[in-house]
Write an enzyme that holds these catalytic residues in place. Structure first.
Site, PDB file in Angstrom:
ATOM      1  N   SER A 133       0.832  -1.194   0.000  1.00  0.00           N
ATOM      2  CA  SER A 133       0.000   0.000   0.000  1.00  0.00           C
ATOM      3  C   SER A 133       0.867   1.244   0.000  1.00  0.00           C
ATOM      4  O   SER A 133       1.939   1.264   0.604  1.00  0.00           O
ATOM      5  CB  SER A 133      -0.930   0.022   1.208  1.00  0.00           C
ATOM      6  OG  SER A 133      -1.720   1.191   1.158  1.00  0.00           O
ATOM      7  N   LYS A 187      -4.182  -7.167   3.460  1.00  0.00           N
ATOM      8  CA  LYS A 187      -4.283  -6.060   2.499  1.00  0.00           C
ATOM      9  C   LYS A 187      -5.732  -5.842   2.066  1.00  0.00           C
ATOM     10  O   LYS A 187      -6.185  -4.711   1.902  1.00  0.00           O
ATOM     11  CB  LYS A 187      -3.399  -6.323   1.268  1.00  0.00           C
ATOM     12  CG  LYS A 187      -3.501  -5.241   0.189  1.00  0.00           C
ATOM     13  CD  LYS A 187      -3.046  -3.902   0.718  1.00  0.00           C
ATOM     14  CE  LYS A 187      -3.078  -2.694  -0.177  1.00  0.00           C
ATOM     15  NZ  LYS A 187      -3.781  -2.550  -1.358  1.00  0.00           N
ATOM     16  N   HIS A 190      -7.308  -3.997   4.797  1.00  0.00           N
ATOM     17  CA  HIS A 190      -6.791  -2.615   4.726  1.00  0.00           C
ATOM     18  C   HIS A 190      -7.653  -1.814   3.745  1.00  0.00           C
ATOM     19  O   HIS A 190      -8.090  -0.702   4.031  1.00  0.00           O
ATOM     20  CB  HIS A 190      -5.326  -2.640   4.263  1.00  0.00           C
ATOM     21  CG  HIS A 190      -4.799  -1.318   3.808  1.00  0.00           C
ATOM     22  ND1 HIS A 190      -5.115  -0.775   2.574  1.00  0.00           N
ATOM     23  CD2 HIS A 190      -3.989  -0.414   4.416  1.00  0.00           C
ATOM     24  CE1 HIS A 190      -4.537   0.403   2.435  1.00  0.00           C
ATOM     25  NE2 HIS A 190      -3.827   0.651   3.543  1.00  0.00           N
ATOM     26  N   ASN A 191      -7.897  -2.394   2.582  1.00  0.00           N
ATOM     27  CA  ASN A 191      -8.682  -1.688   1.568  1.00  0.00           C
ATOM     28  C   ASN A 191     -10.137  -1.511   1.991  1.00  0.00           C
ATOM     29  O   ASN A 191     -10.745  -0.485   1.700  1.00  0.00           O
ATOM     30  CB  ASN A 191      -8.598  -2.417   0.229  1.00  0.00           C
ATOM     31  CG  ASN A 191      -7.277  -2.147  -0.475  1.00  0.00           C
ATOM     32  OD1 ASN A 191      -6.282  -1.850   0.169  1.00  0.00           O
ATOM     33  ND2 ASN A 191      -7.260  -2.267  -1.782  1.00  0.00           N
ATOM     34  N   GLU A 194     -10.105   1.299   4.180  1.00  0.00           N
ATOM     35  CA  GLU A 194      -9.889   2.469   3.300  1.00  0.00           C
ATOM     36  C   GLU A 194     -11.236   2.954   2.727  1.00  0.00           C
ATOM     37  O   GLU A 194     -11.552   4.145   2.765  1.00  0.00           O
ATOM     38  CB  GLU A 194      -8.927   2.046   2.188  1.00  0.00           C
ATOM     39  CG  GLU A 194      -8.664   3.029   1.077  1.00  0.00           C
ATOM     40  CD  GLU A 194      -7.730   2.388   0.021  1.00  0.00           C
ATOM     41  OE1 GLU A 194      -6.626   1.947   0.379  1.00  0.00           O
ATOM     42  OE2 GLU A 194      -8.133   2.330  -1.165  1.00  0.00           O
TER      43      GLU A 194
HETATM   44  C1  6PG Z   1      -3.310   1.099  -1.644  1.00  0.00           C
HETATM   45  C2  6PG Z   1      -4.606   1.203  -2.410  1.00  0.00           C
HETATM   46  C3  6PG Z   1      -4.448   0.521  -3.737  1.00  0.00           C
HETATM   47  C4  6PG Z   1      -5.479   0.910  -4.758  1.00  0.00           C
HETATM   48  C5  6PG Z   1      -6.847   0.402  -4.432  1.00  0.00           C
HETATM   49  C6  6PG Z   1      -7.947   1.258  -4.976  1.00  0.00           C
HETATM   50  O1  6PG Z   1      -3.358   0.575  -0.553  1.00  0.00           O
HETATM   51  O2  6PG Z   1      -2.290   1.593  -2.148  1.00  0.00           O
HETATM   52  O3  6PG Z   1      -5.624   0.590  -1.692  1.00  0.00           O
HETATM   53  O4  6PG Z   1      -4.384  -0.848  -3.491  1.00  0.00           O
HETATM   54  O5  6PG Z   1      -5.467   2.263  -4.992  1.00  0.00           O
HETATM   55  O6  6PG Z   1      -6.933  -0.868  -4.997  1.00  0.00           O
HETATM   56  O7  6PG Z   1      -9.070   0.511  -4.871  1.00  0.00           O
HETATM   57  P1  6PG Z   1     -10.418   0.823  -5.605  1.00  0.00           P
HETATM   58  O8  6PG Z   1     -10.095   0.999  -7.071  1.00  0.00           O
HETATM   59  O9  6PG Z   1     -11.267  -0.355  -5.354  1.00  0.00           O
HETATM   60  O10 6PG Z   1     -10.923   2.090  -4.992  1.00  0.00           O
END
Ligand code: 6PG
Length: 474
Positions: A133, A187, A190-191, A194
């Site tokens: 990330s 991960k 984590h998302n 996010e």
């Molecule tokens: C990270 C982000 C990265 C990516 C996401 C965006 O941790 O650097 O999460 O993995 O930007 O996959 O996800 P979406 O396209 O589903 O918003």
């Protein structure tokens, strides 16, 4: 490390933005890197961008790429998650030998990682599934790394990973998370977090923009104040910078020119789906996914706005008061979202045998990643004090912080409801908190209904056993 023996220490497959920057990051730390991309142009560009002699080179031939690697080989994949990963592994395997290591660094689905790990292991090779990330900047100057797989494989690459990770208080933002797909699972969550945090921020923005009519400058000053304090986080930092950016074409704020349709690549949805599967409530994350889906139905919303009178009502209360409530509500919402993600990790660790150390997960998330935030220090401390903590809301400090802000959350949700502004992530965070701390829920009625129409039985509050009532008999 010698970089002139024409055998490179690390191989990188996929020289897009992430791969290229990761290669330079490794080279900065003294590692020699050979990159492969089927696009020969990208392979050529790699060495040019490095500007450091022979420590970085590109190759457009997979065979040559493998030949250039020091044995046992380490190959890091930075290709889009999905079929591309299987394709590359299939092409690569005939050239590799037992003992070589493949690291998949995409946002792969954890079930795929388990499957790939097994098939690669059957050929005597090692496989690590690693979440990265931090985007482009993280790849270049220090990311948060979430590796999982065989311990001996991690030990082999630990120095490289520690070198390229972000650092917080001298500690690298990387840790061995567990066997199999542990890294990719972490991960994924984590998302999911996010998604939850982004939706919460978006709701505060909506409430201040449409509800209170704050100007771009006023919005910036509120977010600036929040970011200076306990809400200090990467996502607020970028929100501030986004609000400050002007559109060259219109001269107004660029954000106002961006179509209100959120995209997604799937990791948030996977988190929500897996949480349902494991029966762990993650309603804030679920709401965030739902709102991205709803946002994408732009033309349907436009039609509905015309027939269903979609205009929010004006706010008529104390403006500064509600902004203060909003800051506190956002802080509580953040903690509640982390709590849901951590609870999911706790259950997944049990279900999948990951043996996760949640304090270490919080530590790895403190640096480099998208959900890095000051409050992760408190979350880590909560697990240090009580490694078996069932939920971070039960930590006296964190639980107390949310409890103190429950009225702020309530005021905000009520004000939004009065105005007709949708704040599902804030609302459901409040409901989750109220339900979690409630020693009684109306599930007794649900059990009675289930027993009424389906003889599904129930337990009693006053004696053990399983009971059924013939509800039709009076
Ligand atoms: C990270 C982000 C990265 C990516 C996401 C965006 O941790 O650097 O999460 O993995 O930007 O996959 O996800 P979406 O396209 O589903 O918003």
């Amino acid at each position: 490390m010698a970089v002139t023996d024409r055998r490179y220490e690390v191989g990188l497959i996929g020289l897009g933005v992430m791969g290229r920057n990761l290669a330079y990051n490794m080279a900065d730390h003294g590692y020699s890197v050979v990159g492969y991309d089927r696009d020969g142009g990208k392979a050529k560009e790699l060495a040019k961008g490095a500007g450091r002699g022979e420590s970085v080179r590109g190759s457009a031939s997979l065979k040559e790429f493998v030949r250039l690697l020091r044995q046992p080989r380490t190959v890091i994949l930075l290709v889009p998650a999905g079929d591309a990963v299987d394709r590359v592994i299939k092409q690569l395997l005939p050239y590799l030998e037992p003992g070589d290591l493949i690291i998949d660094s995409g946002n792969s689905r954890y079930g795929d990682t388990d499957r790939r790990g097994r098939s690669v292991a059957a050929k005597g090779l090692l496989f690590i599934g690693m979440g990265i990330s931090g985007g482009e900047r993280g790849a270049r100057y220090g990311a948060s790394l979430m590796p999982g797989g065989p311990w001996e494989a991690y030990e082999r690459v630990r120095p490289i990973l520690e070198a390229i990770a972000a650092r917080v208080d001298g500690e690298p933002s990387v840790a061995y998370l567990g066997p199999g797909s542990a890294g990719h699972y972490v991960k994924m969550v984590h998302n999911g977090i996010e998604y939850g945090l982004m939706q919460l921020i978006a709701e505060t923005y909506d409430l201040m923009k449409r509800g209170l009519g704050l100007s771009p400058a006023e919005l910036q000053s509120v977010y600036h104040r929040w970011h200076e304090g306990e809400l200090n986080s990467y996502l607020l930092e970028i929100t501030l910078r986004i609000l400050a950016r002007r559109d060259e074409k219109s001269g107004g704020p660029l954000v106002d020119m961006i179509l209100d349709k959120a995209g997604q690549k799937g990791t948030g949805e996977w988190t929500a789906a897996d949480a349902l599967e494991l029966e762990v409530p993650t309603p804030t994350i679920d709401a965030a996914v739902v709102m991205r889906n709803l946002s994408a139905r732009k033309s349907e919303r436009e039609a509905a706005a015309r027939v269903l009178d979609g205009h929010p009502a004006a706010f008529s209360g104390d403006r500064q008061g509600i902004i203060d409530h909003l800051g506190n509500a956002l802080y509580a919402g953040f903690i509640i979202t982390y709590a849901q993600g951590m609870a999911l990790l706790r259950e997944a660790a049990r279900a999948h045998g990951y043996g996760l150390n949640l304090g270490e997960v919080a530590r790895v998330w403190q640096g480099g990643c998208i959900i890095r935030a000051k409050m992760l220090k408190d979350i880590r401390a909560a697990y240090q004090a009580e490694p078996q903590l069932a939920d971070i809301l039960l930590d006296p400090h964190l639980g107390g912080e949310v409890l103190r802000r429950r009225e702020d959350l309530r005021q905000v949700v009520c004000a939004a409801g009065d105005m007709g502004l949708p704040v599902p992530a804030l609302a459901v965070s409040l409901a989750y908190f109220d339900a979690y701390r409630s020693n009684w829920l109306p599930a007794n009625l649900i059990q009675a209904q289930r027993d009424f129409f389906g003889a599904h039985t129930y337990e009693r509050v006053d004696q053990p056993g399983i009971f059924h009532t013939e509800w039709d008999k009076t």
